[in-house]
Design an enzyme around this catalytic site. Structure first.
Site, PDB file in Angstrom:
ATOM      1  N   GLY B  40     -76.033  11.924  79.345  1.00 12.51           N
ATOM      2  CA  GLY B  40     -75.469  11.918  77.881  1.00 12.51           C
ATOM      3  C   GLY B  40     -76.289  11.145  76.853  1.00 12.51           C
ATOM      4  O   GLY B  40     -76.083  11.776  75.613  1.00 12.51           O
ATOM      5  N   ASN B 130     -76.543   3.820  85.311  1.00 13.47           N
ATOM      6  CA  ASN B 130     -76.245   2.734  86.586  1.00 13.47           C
ATOM      7  C   ASN B 130     -76.960   1.331  86.186  1.00 13.47           C
ATOM      8  O   ASN B 130     -78.178   1.332  85.782  1.00 13.47           O
ATOM      9  CB  ASN B 130     -76.490   3.255  87.848  1.00 13.47           C
ATOM     10  CG  ASN B 130     -77.622   3.494  88.268  1.00 13.47           C
ATOM     11  OD1 ASN B 130     -78.460   2.869  88.739  1.00 13.47           O
ATOM     12  ND2 ASN B 130     -78.318   4.957  87.780  1.00 13.47           N
ATOM     13  N   CYS B 187     -69.049   6.378  84.448  1.00 15.65           N
ATOM     14  CA  CYS B 187     -68.164   7.280  83.684  1.00 15.65           C
ATOM     15  C   CYS B 187     -67.498   8.439  84.119  1.00 15.65           C
ATOM     16  O   CYS B 187     -66.371   8.540  83.686  1.00 15.65           O
ATOM     17  CB  CYS B 187     -69.323   8.086  82.717  1.00 15.65           C
ATOM     18  SG  CYS B 187     -70.107   6.834  81.130  1.00 15.65           S
TER      19      CYS B 187
END
Lengths: 71, 387
Positions: B40, B130, B187
């Site tokens: 992303g 993460n 997410c």
């Protein structure tokens, strides 16, 4: 004589007692330390009389304690 | 290095900017930026950095393109599903700007390889998803003296900060340690709106361009948060931390922390305790290699005494591994992570480390490390390392 103290080889004169070793090694909080010689736990009473021998492996285990004591 | 006519045309919108100019464009063409994560955040950042003419762009990601990525990872297309993300990313970047070099790393970035990889680059972008990876990148950049952009996104929000060695706090200065596993959703679990990734990823690219060209002010010493629903950007300032390099640190294997935590939780409601063993380097940094959970012979909720037999066995194991006893640890099931009066009274050695784990809030355990000398308590920082 050569003994092993807390993992290190050290030279000390013969006839050294455990109490004398504790003083020579500047052990912190001697009243709280537990001594093992060759994996055997030494009682506090023996510390003045026990004489160290060539090759003895000595460990100092510090009494470790504590608590939470929050009100 | 003179520009070709094609370059003058391609980068004309940069070159006429006072803060960039041909000098700035040359710097971009000579620069090397590494993007960790081709997802992303990495996707928009990579596209804009390629467009800007950053001469060498490294991109690292061990994954392949997945259908669910396409809602936001605009560097990949439907035809790329199943391909390694780094290859898809490289193709998109080179299609925009064929004269740059794209170095792909189709592998996981771990503590084994990160320091060597980042050494080649001038600026790093954290595009990971993460917390362990974010802390790993932070720690490696601090150790290697590399500036980097930290960012994170979830749902409709994002955050951003820039670390430049010596110019402000690092990510860990602000966020201390990773949150407990499962405390913060991913997410995948919570969702994320595509454009948030675009906004934040582009801001990361912007920081990289500014760093390279010297334009403007970087987001150092500040944390930017973006709330898309409220349409609000907020900036929070953080005090400059002490020089990361010169402070004496305590490094601890993350899996050893997890072992300590698991044991302490298992011992509840009693206090758990044990030793920590490892080594110290010439600068006085401690490296905790192993946590030894030992029996609390008090079997109490408020006191602990380490079992001497267990101590002996642990100390012997440490010697066999060339480690030293660095100190001890215990838990406070219902009180904060700091030494109690009794803890201070029984602290046997001023050079030893005392680690205290608070389980007051079960969902947020806190581990702190202290040096204790009589009544003086100094809190030390623990850095968790992986691998």
């Amino acid at each position: 004589m050569t003994i092993v103290v807390a993992g290190e080889r050290k030279e000390y004169s013969d006839g050294l007692t455990v109490d004398e070793l504790i003083e020579a090694e500047k052990v912190e909080t001697p009243q709280y330390v537990t001594v093992t010689i060759n994996d055997t736990f030494l009682s506090n009473a023996e510390r003045a009389s026990r004489i160290l021998q060539e090759g003895d492996v000595v460990e100092f285990l510090y009494f470790m304690g504590g608590g939470a004591d929050f009100s | 290095m003179a520009f070709t006519n094609e370059q003058l045309e391609r980068y004309s919108r940069h070159i006429i900017l006072k803060q960039i100019g041909s000098k700035g464009q040359k710097k971009l063409l000579n620069a090397k930026v590494l993007i960790i994560g081709a997802g992303g955040l990495g996707a928009p950042a990579a596209l804009y950095l390629a467009a800007a003419g950053v001469g060498t762009i490294g991109i690292a990601d061990a994954d392949v393109v997945d259908l669910s990525n396409l809602q936001r990872q605009v560097i990949h297309s439907t035809a790329d599903i199943g391909r390694p993300k780094v290859e898809s990313a490289r193709d998109s970047m080179l299609a925009i700007n064929p004269e740059i070099t794209v170095q792909t790393y189709y592998e996981y970035i771990t503590s084994e390889n990160i320091r060597e990889i980042i050494r080649d680059y001038d600026f790093i972008l954290d595009g990971t998803d993460n917390f362990p990876a974010k802390f790993l990148i932070n720690d490696a950049c601090v150790l290697e003296g590399k500036p980097f952009s930290h960012a994170g996104i979830i749902r409709f929000e994002g955050q951003l900060m820039t670390y430049v060695p010596g110019q402000g706090p690092c990510y860990r200065c602000v966020f201390k340690e990773p949150p407990p596993k499962d405390a913060v959703p991913t997410c995948r679990e919570a969702g994320v709106i595509g454009a948030v990734a675009g906004v934040i990823g582009c801001l990361q690219a912007m920081e990289a361009v500014k760093y390279i060209t010297g334009a403007g002010e970087l987001l150092t010493g500040r944390l930017l948060t973006y709330d898309a629903l409220k349409m609000q950007f907020r900036t929070m300032s953080r005090r400059k931390a002490g020089s990361e390099r010169r402070r004496q640190m305590i490094y601890m294997q993350l899996k050893e922390y997890e072992k300590l935590l698991a044991h302490a939780v298992k011992c509840l409601p009693e206090e758990a305790c044990g030793l920590v063993g490892g080594r110290k380097d010439e600068e006085g940094n401690s490296y905790i290699e192993k946590v030894f959970p030992l029996e609390n012979t008090d079997h109490s909720e408020e006191h602990f005494s380490l079992d001497p037999r267990g101590q002996l066995a642990a100390v012997k194991e440490m010697r066999e591994n060339g480690w030293k006893p660095l100190g001890n640890w215990h838990s406070h099931p219902a009180s904060p992570s700091r030494p109690s009066e009794e803890d201070k009274r029984l602290a046997y050695d001023s050079s030893a480390l005392y680690l205290i784990l608070s389980l007051m809030e079960r969902s947020a355990p806190v581990l702190n490390a202290f040096h204790i000398e009589k009544d003086r308590v100094a809190k030390e920082e623990i850095r968790y390392i992986q691998g």
